[in-house]
Enzyme design. Sequence first.
Site, mmCIF file in Angstrom:
data_model
loop_
_atom_site.group_PDB
_atom_site.id
_atom_site.type_symbol
_atom_site.label_atom_id
_atom_site.label_comp_id
_atom_site.label_asym_id
_atom_site.label_seq_id
_atom_site.Cartn_x
_atom_site.Cartn_y
_atom_site.Cartn_z
ATOM 1 N N HIS A 176 -6.394 -7.244 -0.172
ATOM 2 C CA HIS A 176 -6.553 -5.895 -0.756
ATOM 3 C C HIS A 176 -5.618 -5.498 -1.880
ATOM 4 O O HIS A 176 -4.671 -6.203 -2.210
ATOM 5 C CB HIS A 176 -6.041 -4.930 0.490
ATOM 6 C CG HIS A 176 -6.767 -5.305 1.770
ATOM 7 N ND1 HIS A 176 -6.273 -6.152 2.592
ATOM 8 C CD2 HIS A 176 -8.053 -4.698 2.344
ATOM 9 C CE1 HIS A 176 -6.919 -6.082 3.649
ATOM 10 N NE2 HIS A 176 -8.176 -5.353 3.414
ATOM 11 N N HIS A 207 0.859 -1.189 -0.037
ATOM 12 C CA HIS A 207 0.208 0.260 -0.040
ATOM 13 C C HIS A 207 0.873 1.415 0.014
ATOM 14 O O HIS A 207 0.463 2.463 0.019
ATOM 15 C CB HIS A 207 -1.023 -0.020 1.241
ATOM 16 C CG HIS A 207 -1.904 -1.343 1.156
ATOM 17 N ND1 HIS A 207 -2.682 -1.249 -0.030
ATOM 18 C CD2 HIS A 207 -2.263 -1.815 1.953
ATOM 19 C CE1 HIS A 207 -3.529 -2.258 0.472
ATOM 20 N NE2 HIS A 207 -3.285 -2.897 1.517
ATOM 21 N N ASP A 245 -2.900 -10.637 -2.619
ATOM 22 C CA ASP A 245 -3.467 -10.140 -1.358
ATOM 23 C C ASP A 245 -4.903 -9.772 -1.394
ATOM 24 O O ASP A 245 -5.533 -9.721 -2.258
ATOM 25 C CB ASP A 245 -2.557 -8.693 -0.938
ATOM 26 C CG ASP A 245 -2.894 -8.450 0.583
ATOM 27 O OD1 ASP A 245 -2.030 -8.653 1.406
ATOM 28 O OD2 ASP A 245 -3.890 -7.763 0.918
#
Length: 344
Positions: free
Chosen positions: A195, A158, A193
């Site tokens: 996300h 991220h 993942d």
Amino acid sequence: MKAFYAAEQKRHDPKMFLSSGAQQPNPEQPERVERLLSGAKAAGCTVERPRNHGLGPVAAVHTPEYLDFLEHIFVRWQRIEGASQEVIPNIHPLARDGAYPASAVGQAGYHMADTACPISAETWDSVLWSAWSAVEAAEAVMGGAPSAYALCRPPGHHAFADVAGGFCFVNNSAVAAQALRKQAARVAILDVDLHHGNGTQGIFYARGDVLTVSLHADPVRFYPFFWGHADERGEGPGLGYNLNLPLARKSGDAAFLEALDVAFRRIRAFAPEALVVALGLDAFEGDPFGGLSVSTPGFSRIGEAIAGLGLPTVIVQEGGYLCDALGDNLTAFLTGFGGKHRVG
């Protein structure tokens, strides 16, 4: 397969984050390391300590402005009367192409996307050793190993070139991919993942030498919300070099493996010379985030399928949070991968 990890990675110990406006204990806990180490060892990995690789590999994908912020912000923050024990932003710019604030509070808002990435006295050291684990795994593969596993904690996918977020500070998968570019003309990153790997996408969005592919829970109602949609294809020289495959909530093994087949077609068309797998284990049906429903045997099938690409592969740990099966899920993935791919 060799695994790389340094004990300093446990020192980062975030206390809280906000979820739907409520203060919650931060789930990115040091205990994750023990579960993952057990899982790697059960899969037959030999665990080695990475070397100190300096700032070079990290600075290859992150701005100097951002790295200076990460290194020094905690000390600066403590000079503020009444400041929290961890650096947590409380204001964010509406646009990031204007003036750069001088204050610690303003810079925290500029460089931190959310409240899930608090910075403490130990964060910078842990972040560097996490990134160096990814570098060491990449160097092992460049040295002839068919695969290597980097137990990266904190995770990284991220993190943008100059923004932390979602428990992530330095983008370990991007660092590994950039390191592989020393020898490989084209590198693919496959993010599995729960996300979307929004930071990884952002770092390479305008580049054609690194293909980014992400399978994840549909962000229309799931973090990171603003990235990860199917119409995001790249821009400029990177147009056509980004593929997002959002999955419906609670999708299980069959749907995940079907999406992997689509991902593999794009990866094969790119003809990469090396692969980075951003391995999130939070797609598990029992993970605390509860977005997808992959089973433990499903992770074995996912590992075997990815190994079928036959590419030199760096496996970089991303998410996967505290639950009884966390270590077993890693063992399943690595065993499945090793069963199809010659173990190095």
